[in-house]
Design a protein around this motif. Structure first.
Motif, PDB file in Angstrom:
ATOM      1  N   LEU A 139     -14.922  41.650   0.588  1.00 49.53           N
ATOM      2  CA  LEU A 139     -15.975  40.691   0.253  1.00 49.53           C
ATOM      3  C   LEU A 139     -15.793  39.367   0.988  1.00 49.53           C
ATOM      4  O   LEU A 139     -16.781  38.732   1.372  1.00 49.53           O
ATOM      5  N   LYS A 140     -14.552  38.948   1.198  1.00 47.05           N
ATOM      6  CA  LYS A 140     -14.295  37.685   1.895  1.00 47.05           C
ATOM      7  C   LYS A 140     -14.529  37.797   3.392  1.00 47.05           C
ATOM      8  O   LYS A 140     -14.818  36.805   4.058  1.00 47.05           O
ATOM      9  N   MET A 141     -14.431  39.000   3.944  1.00 48.44           N
ATOM     10  CA  MET A 141     -14.652  39.259   5.371  1.00 48.44           C
ATOM     11  C   MET A 141     -13.876  38.272   6.248  1.00 48.44           C
ATOM     12  O   MET A 141     -14.420  37.697   7.206  1.00 48.44           O
ATOM     13  N   GLY A 142     -12.630  38.063   5.931  1.00 48.68           N
ATOM     14  CA  GLY A 142     -11.812  37.163   6.748  1.00 48.68           C
ATOM     15  C   GLY A 142     -12.336  35.747   6.757  1.00 48.68           C
ATOM     16  O   GLY A 142     -12.466  35.129   7.805  1.00 48.68           O
ATOM     17  N   GLU A 143     -12.685  35.233   5.602  1.00 49.83           N
ATOM     18  CA  GLU A 143     -13.213  33.868   5.420  1.00 49.83           C
ATOM     19  C   GLU A 143     -14.623  33.678   5.959  1.00 49.83           C
ATOM     20  O   GLU A 143     -15.128  32.564   6.002  1.00 49.83           O
ATOM     21  N   HIS A 144     -15.289  34.752   6.369  1.00 50.70           N
ATOM     22  CA  HIS A 144     -16.668  34.656   6.833  1.00 50.70           C
ATOM     23  C   HIS A 144     -17.622  35.362   5.871  1.00 50.70           C
ATOM     24  O   HIS A 144     -18.775  35.615   6.221  1.00 50.70           O
ATOM     25  N   GLY A 145     -17.152  35.662   4.692  1.00 46.27           N
ATOM     26  CA  GLY A 145     -17.925  36.436   3.731  1.00 46.27           C
ATOM     27  C   GLY A 145     -19.256  35.806   3.370  1.00 46.27           C
ATOM     28  O   GLY A 145     -20.274  36.495   3.285  1.00 46.27           O
ATOM     29  N   LEU A 146     -19.263  34.499   3.145  1.00 42.57           N
ATOM     30  CA  LEU A 146     -20.506  33.829   2.754  1.00 42.57           C
ATOM     31  C   LEU A 146     -21.570  34.029   3.834  1.00 42.57           C
ATOM     32  O   LEU A 146     -22.704  34.418   3.538  1.00 42.57           O
ATOM     33  N   TYR A 147     -21.213  33.801   5.080  1.00 43.07           N
ATOM     34  CA  TYR A 147     -22.159  33.972   6.175  1.00 43.07           C
ATOM     35  C   TYR A 147     -22.614  35.427   6.292  1.00 43.07           C
ATOM     36  O   TYR A 147     -23.801  35.710   6.446  1.00 43.07           O
ATOM     37  N   VAL A 148     -21.650  36.345   6.232  1.00 40.18           N
ATOM     38  CA  VAL A 148     -21.965  37.766   6.404  1.00 40.18           C
ATOM     39  C   VAL A 148     -22.902  38.239   5.305  1.00 40.18           C
ATOM     40  O   VAL A 148     -23.929  38.881   5.577  1.00 40.18           O
ATOM     41  N   TRP A 149     -22.584  37.941   4.052  1.00 39.79           N
ATOM     42  CA  TRP A 149     -23.398  38.450   2.942  1.00 39.79           C
ATOM     43  C   TRP A 149     -24.752  37.753   2.865  1.00 39.79           C
ATOM     44  O   TRP A 149     -25.743  38.368   2.480  1.00 39.79           O
ATOM     45  N   LEU A 150     -24.810  36.478   3.248  1.00 39.87           N
ATOM     46  CA  LEU A 150     -26.118  35.819   3.314  1.00 39.87           C
ATOM     47  C   LEU A 150     -26.988  36.441   4.414  1.00 39.87           C
ATOM     48  O   LEU A 150     -28.200  36.612   4.233  1.00 39.87           O
ATOM     49  N   ALA A 151     -26.378  36.787   5.532  1.00 41.99           N
ATOM     50  CA  ALA A 151     -27.125  37.424   6.613  1.00 41.99           C
ATOM     51  C   ALA A 151     -27.649  38.789   6.168  1.00 41.99           C
ATOM     52  O   ALA A 151     -28.805  39.135   6.427  1.00 41.99           O
ATOM     53  N   TYR A 152     -26.789  39.574   5.499  1.00 44.16           N
ATOM     54  CA  TYR A 152     -27.243  40.871   4.990  1.00 44.16           C
ATOM     55  C   TYR A 152     -28.349  40.693   3.942  1.00 44.16           C
ATOM     56  O   TYR A 152     -29.329  41.440   3.930  1.00 44.16           O
ATOM     57  N   GLY A 153     -28.204  39.723   3.071  1.00 41.08           N
ATOM     58  CA  GLY A 153     -29.212  39.483   2.043  1.00 41.08           C
ATOM     59  C   GLY A 153     -30.541  39.069   2.645  1.00 41.08           C
ATOM     60  O   GLY A 153     -31.604  39.556   2.237  1.00 41.08           O
TER      61      GLY A 153
END
Length: 57
Positions: free
Chosen positions: A10-24
């Protein structure tokens, strides 16, 4: 890329927020592209039926 745990995934190597917002955001765009034409088609059919009823009266 393998992750040690689900939390690391879920954290994606500290890029989780960006990654999950992009997927959303991508999911919202796809959902909009699927649902909006259906809504417009229903509105077009209703408007056409209303016009036909007015012309018959």
């Amino acid at each position: 890329m393998a992750f040690e745990s689900f939390a690391a995934f879920l954290k994606m190597g500290e890029h989780g927020l960006y990654v999950w917002l992009a997927y959303g955001l991508a999911a919202l765009v796809v959902l909009f592209n699927v649902l909006e034409p259906r809504y417009l088609a229903k509105q077009l059919i209703k408007d056409h039926q209303r016009k036909l009823r007015r012309e018959q009266a």
